[in-house]
Write an enzyme that holds these catalytic residues in place. Structure first.
Site, short mmCIF file in Angstrom:
data_model
loop_
_atom_site.label_atom_id
_atom_site.label_comp_id
_atom_site.label_asym_id
_atom_site.label_seq_id
_atom_site.Cartn_x
_atom_site.Cartn_y
_atom_site.Cartn_z
N HIS A 1 1.99 7.23 -26.14
CA HIS A 1 1.68 5.96 -26.79
C HIS A 1 2.75 4.91 -26.51
O HIS A 1 2.47 3.70 -26.60
CB HIS A 1 1.50 6.17 -28.28
CG HIS A 1 0.19 6.80 -28.63
ND1 HIS A 1 -0.54 6.47 -29.75
CD2 HIS A 1 -0.55 7.74 -27.99
CE1 HIS A 1 -1.65 7.18 -29.78
NE2 HIS A 1 -1.67 7.97 -28.72
N HIS B 1 -4.96 16.48 -23.69
CA HIS B 1 -5.64 17.22 -24.74
C HIS B 1 -5.65 18.73 -24.51
O HIS B 1 -6.34 19.46 -25.21
CB HIS B 1 -7.07 16.69 -24.89
CG HIS B 1 -7.12 15.27 -25.34
ND1 HIS B 1 -8.27 14.52 -25.32
CD2 HIS B 1 -6.14 14.45 -25.81
CE1 HIS B 1 -8.00 13.29 -25.78
NE2 HIS B 1 -6.71 13.23 -26.07
#
Length: 718
Positions: A94, A262
């Site tokens: 992020h 993920h």
């Protein structure tokens, strides 16, 4: 009225922006972005040199400490399954993932995630805890490692600790000490406003407003629940493709990053998101910079709430494996609600042993889940083909992800000359904009003499050098003179570079460069310097413009044409040119260009005045040429702009006529960016300095200093 109980201070004058100049006058030109990282905000002082500090860093010891840290779970914020890898990866991702190609802004290169608005974005819930967990390591290594480097390294070491063979790592990200005000994150006034607000047509993702890349205010990429929270993997795939493209990633890199991101960790939504406390910026002092307090039971561990989705993607969320693709393709999926009420996908039939275990109770298993973007990797035909290839070739997937992760976390660092450390890869990658080393040792004066005798005009010499240099943007350290990419596609065809004039100048300079065995890049800058020195002589002075040799020439094969298209200027006020009419004013576009080039307001001002005096306007336009001695580096632009003998009147074509107040005779013409240096109080103050009778020499010296700064902006080798 009694004054009893009144606050003795002026409300809003210290800690808020209430009743600031721009509040009273919303259309006022705000120059703050040119000085947002003033040295006064830096506690390390003007003499601090991060590159020198990095030389003292024990890299291997730091990496070992990070490896050990991953499994050293703290009671105040315990690690999922006893491993902080997923949290550290999310923080690094992020931090880096806010980068966008259009203006090079965002990204992890300055540690901006430490400050608002990023530290309080809805998509960054719980990352305040991730940074705080890293504090003991930052405290130990101090100035020898920046927060920006440490955050990205933590994510990289997390992958390494879980079994991925990483591609490499480079130090060199220097911290900022104040939020970046120059980054436009969108016009929305509320978090997670419907994505329709930044699209002309949400069904056509390419219509998203530039330079934005994320689909909603407060998100890094796309909405994990689907377009505007409505599940439709094929629609989401279109948004994913456009968003990742705007973040400089192709389809294969997009699949690799989605799956690799993920493969480990989990989402958190085991509770009610509506009862979370305020974000870090809104929390009161006792929160000590932490936000989103969760009153549900322990409020942490298995009861953590971040995105609202709940569950891991794979059977073994702390291990680098091919579990993401196997889970995605080996099961059928249906839409369900998380405990927090978020839309997610869960498998219809799954063996108990294939479910991931609880983050605290390792004897209990829960359903895995997929986001809408994950399902897009299966449903979109192009993504599906790539995903199946990776599922059947784990080594290819691992290599593709390692490279894509490296690109994601290093894309905004610029050329290798800015990189440091033992793990910097030797391979030159095209997205690094590689430039070969140039010749540092040659007779500069002889080259200048040859250029001076070439017959090229001052305007041709200066304009070509300027056009080569103006592509530089300090946001991601791309562009600039080094590499001479102005002679390659796409730059040589840009309208703003006046291709015919450019080719004329290059036809003269390239043989000179070949004769003296120097780069065309050096020849272009020397030509600009020759032009400036001629203009200085025409003004009655004799000053040599500093020059640093050693630029190299990039080849077309070293140049990612599509990537470089984003560097094309829409306007260049320094040459009084604008490609078209825009919603944003010309003067605001001037500030944007100046900020990207790393200029201060005084530097911007003196460069405008000097460029006008030398007659470097695009297409030979006379707007802003407030002088009878064009081609001489005089401060006449400022002298005549501030002379009240003239009146300024709008014309029908959007420009302005400068007329003599007494006679009514039209003397000059101007654009908005010319007149703003007389209308804006701050810029007028600078203009008045250069209009003074005693500052003619200061004007020339200041211009030369600013010019040299621009010419050397991407010279990280000196």
């Amino acid at each position: 009225m009694s004054s009893s109980g009144k606050c003795p201070f002026m409300h809003g004058s210290i800690t808020t922006t209430e009743k600031s100049v721009t509040d009273w006058w919303p259309n006022a030109l705000n120059l703050d972005i040119l000085h947002q990282h003033d040295t006064k905000t830096n506690p390390l002082g003007q003499d601090f040199n991060y590159q020198e500090e990095l030389k003292k860093l024990d890299v291997e010891a730091l990496k070992k400490d990070l490896h050990d840290f991953m499994t050293d779970s703290q009671d105040w914020w315990p690690a999922d399954w006893g491993h902080y890898g997923g949290l550290m990866i999310r923080m690094a991702w992020h931090s880096a993932g806010s980068y966008r190609l259009a203006d090079g802004r965002g990204g992890g290169g300055a540690g901006n995630i430490r400050f608002a608005p990023l530290n309080s974005w809805p998509d960054n819930v719980s990352l305040d805890k991730a940074k705080r967990l890293l504090w003991p390591i930052k405290k130990k290594y101090g100035n020898k490692v920046s927060w920006a480097d440490l955050i990205i390294l933590a994510g990289t070491m997390a992958y390494e600790s879980m079994g991925l063979k990483t591609y490499g790592f480079a130090f060199g990200r220097e911290d900022i000490w104040h939020p970046e005000k120059d980054v436009y994150w969108g016009a929305e006034k509320e978090w997670l406003a419907p994505s329709d607000e930044r699209y002309d047509n949400v069904e056509a993702p390419e219509t998203m407003e530039n330079p934005l890349a994320a689909v909603q205010m407060g998100l890094i990429y796309v909405n994990p629940e689907g377009v505007n929270g409505k599940q439709d993997p094929l629609k989401t795939a279109k948004q994913v493709r456009e968003t990742f493209k705007r973040m400089a990633m192709n389809d294969e890199e997009t699949v690799a990053l989605t799956a690799g991101g993920h493969t480990v960790g989990k989402t958190h939504g085991n509770g009610d998101a509506s009862i979370l406390g305020p974000d870090p910026e809104a929390a009161d002092v006792e929160a000590q910079g932490l936000g989103w307090a969760n009153p549900t039971k322990t409020g942490k561990g298995k009861y953590t709430v971040t995105s609202g989705l709940e569950g891991a993607w794979t059977t073994h969320p702390t291990k680098w494996d091919n579990g993401f693709f196997e889970m995605l393709f080996n099961h059928e999926w249906e839409s369900r609600k998380s405990p927090a009420g978020a839309n997610q996908w869960e498998p219809i039939n799954i063996k108990e042993e294939d479910k991931p275990v609880d983050v605290e109770d390792l004897t209990t298993r829960h359903n895995p889940m997929m986001t809408d973007a994950d399902m897009a990797m299966k449903m979109d035909p192009i993504y599906r083909e790539i995903s199946l290839k990776f599922m059947n070739d784990f080594d290819a997937f691992s290599d593709a992800f390692a490279r894509a992760w490296f690109k994601l976390t290093h894309r905004d660092m610029g050329p290798k000359d800015r990189w440091f450390g033992p793990d910097v890869p030797q391979e030159d990658l095209i997205w690094q904009d590689p430039v070969p080393k140039g010749n540092y040792d040659y007779d500069v004066d002889a080259v200048k003499a040859k250029i001076a005798a070439s017959g090229l005009s001052i305007s041709e010499l200066v304009s070509t050098a300027w056009d080569s240099a103006r592509t530089y943007r300090g946001s991601d350290f791309r562009g600039g003179t080094n590499g001479a990419r102005i002679r390659l596609e796409p730059q040589k065809s840009w309208k703003g570079n006046e291709p015919e004039r450019l080719q004329k100048v290059l036809t003269v300079l390239e043989p000179i460069a070949e004769e003296f065995k120097i780069s065309v890049a050096d020849a272009i800058v020397l030509a600009g310097n020759v032009g400036v020195e001629k203009a200085i002589k025409n003004a009655g002075m004799n000053i040599t413009v500093p020059f640093a040799p050693g630029r190299g020439d990039a080849s077309q094969e070293m140049t990612d044409v599509e990537s470089f298209e984003s560097l094309e200027p829409f306007a260049d006020a320094f040459r009084n040119w604008q490609k078209a009419d825009y919603v944003v004013s010309s003067e605001e576009m001037l500030l944007d260009r100046a900020q990207l080039m790393g200029l201060t307001a005084p530097e911007m001002t003196v460069l405008i005045g000097g460029m006008r005096a030398m007659g470097t306007n695009y297409g030979g336009s006379k707007h802003g040429i407030f002088t009878e001695n064009e081609g001489a580096l005089t401060p006449d632009f400022f002298v005549n702009l501030t002379d009240m003998i003239y009146d300024w009147k709008p014309s029908e074509n959007g420009t302005y006529n400068i007329v003599n107040r007494k006679t009514g005779e039209q003397k000059y013409t101007a654009t908005r960016v010319d007149l703003v240096f007389g209308s804006n109080a701050i810029l007028r103050a600078y203009a008045e300095v250069y209009a003074q009778d005693d500052n003619k020499e200061k004007f020339v010296n200041d211009f030369v200093a600013a010019w040299t700064k621009v010419m050397n902006a991407n010279r990280f080798d000196i």
